[in-house]
Scaffold this motif. Sequence first.
Motif, PDB file in Angstrom:
ATOM      1  N   PRO A  48     -23.066  23.874  37.552  1.00 22.96           N
ATOM      2  CA  PRO A  48     -24.346  23.356  38.046  1.00 22.96           C
ATOM      3  C   PRO A  48     -24.899  22.269  37.125  1.00 22.96           C
ATOM      4  O   PRO A  48     -24.559  22.193  35.946  1.00 22.96           O
ATOM      5  N   GLY A  49     -25.728  21.447  37.693  1.00 27.65           N
ATOM      6  CA  GLY A  49     -26.367  20.379  36.937  1.00 27.65           C
ATOM      7  C   GLY A  49     -26.869  19.313  37.884  1.00 27.65           C
ATOM      8  O   GLY A  49     -26.681  19.396  39.093  1.00 27.65           O
ATOM      9  N   GLY A  71     -33.747  19.520  22.087  1.00 27.15           N
ATOM     10  CA  GLY A  71     -34.170  20.912  22.262  1.00 27.15           C
ATOM     11  C   GLY A  71     -34.937  21.150  23.544  1.00 27.15           C
ATOM     12  O   GLY A  71     -34.611  22.050  24.327  1.00 27.15           O
ATOM     13  N   LYS A  72     -35.951  20.338  23.798  1.00 22.09           N
ATOM     14  CA  LYS A  72     -36.777  20.520  24.998  1.00 22.09           C
ATOM     15  C   LYS A  72     -35.994  20.194  26.271  1.00 22.09           C
ATOM     16  O   LYS A  72     -36.151  20.865  27.292  1.00 22.09           O
ATOM     17  N   ALA A  73     -35.143  19.176  26.208  1.00 21.08           N
ATOM     18  CA  ALA A  73     -34.348  18.827  27.386  1.00 21.08           C
ATOM     19  C   ALA A  73     -33.345  19.936  27.694  1.00 21.08           C
ATOM     20  O   ALA A  73     -33.136  20.281  28.859  1.00 21.08           O
ATOM     21  N   CYS A  74     -32.723  20.516  26.660  1.00 22.30           N
ATOM     22  CA  CYS A  74     -31.800  21.632  26.885  1.00 22.30           C
ATOM     23  C   CYS A  74     -32.524  22.817  27.493  1.00 22.30           C
ATOM     24  O   CYS A  74     -32.009  23.469  28.415  1.00 22.30           O
ATOM     25  N   ASN A  75     -33.719  23.119  26.997  1.00 20.14           N
ATOM     26  CA  ASN A  75     -34.502  24.223  27.567  1.00 20.14           C
ATOM     27  C   ASN A  75     -34.856  23.952  29.022  1.00 20.14           C
ATOM     28  O   ASN A  75     -34.803  24.854  29.864  1.00 20.14           O
ATOM     29  N   TYR A  76     -35.214  22.705  29.344  1.00 18.51           N
ATOM     30  CA  TYR A  76     -35.536  22.353  30.727  1.00 18.51           C
ATOM     31  C   TYR A  76     -34.338  22.567  31.639  1.00 18.51           C
ATOM     32  O   TYR A  76     -34.457  23.188  32.694  1.00 18.51           O
ATOM     33  N   ASN A  78     -31.709  24.418  31.122  1.00 17.55           N
ATOM     34  CA  ASN A  78     -31.340  25.829  31.190  1.00 17.55           C
ATOM     35  C   ASN A  78     -32.263  26.605  32.121  1.00 17.55           C
ATOM     36  O   ASN A  78     -31.821  27.494  32.832  1.00 17.55           O
ATOM     37  N   LYS A  79     -33.532  26.286  32.134  1.00 15.60           N
ATOM     38  CA  LYS A  79     -34.463  26.939  33.069  1.00 15.60           C
ATOM     39  C   LYS A  79     -34.167  26.528  34.505  1.00 15.60           C
ATOM     40  O   LYS A  79     -34.272  27.329  35.426  1.00 15.60           O
ATOM     41  N   THR A  80     -33.790  25.277  34.695  1.00 15.09           N
ATOM     42  CA  THR A  80     -33.570  24.756  36.039  1.00 15.09           C
ATOM     43  C   THR A  80     -32.233  25.189  36.624  1.00 15.09           C
ATOM     44  O   THR A  80     -32.159  25.601  37.783  1.00 15.09           O
ATOM     45  N   TYR A  81     -31.147  25.106  35.831  1.00 13.58           N
ATOM     46  CA  TYR A  81     -29.806  25.309  36.367  1.00 13.58           C
ATOM     47  C   TYR A  81     -29.092  26.551  35.839  1.00 13.58           C
ATOM     48  O   TYR A  81     -28.063  26.922  36.363  1.00 13.58           O
ATOM     49  N   GLY A  82     -29.566  27.167  34.775  1.00 12.90           N
ATOM     50  CA  GLY A  82     -28.911  28.368  34.255  1.00 12.90           C
ATOM     51  C   GLY A  82     -28.336  28.158  32.863  1.00 12.90           C
ATOM     52  O   GLY A  82     -28.635  27.171  32.186  1.00 12.90           O
TER      53      GLY A  82
END
Length: 99
Positions: A48-49, A71-76, A78-82
Amino acid sequence: MVLETLNPMHFNITSLVPDTMPVATVPILILMGFLLLIWNHEETSSVPGPGYCMGIGPLLSHGRFLWMGVGKACNYYNKTYGEFVRVWISGEETFIISK
């Protein structure tokens, strides 16, 4: 008399253009649409992505990493796609694995 028949002003070419233009443009538009459809076709990935979408997806994901930071982009994402996400950073496909 011969010079009059060879004179290009003697023939009204502009009257032929509106009659032949629709006949010529319809196949060209169909061909362009078909080529655009083939160009945008991509095989679906099992990861996914964000989608590729003619190169807009990589630009958006790279811009998000530049704007928000890693960091914030990775968290975003991960919340959106898993937990396992495919994104593009600097034009290269990158996988984010987190838990």
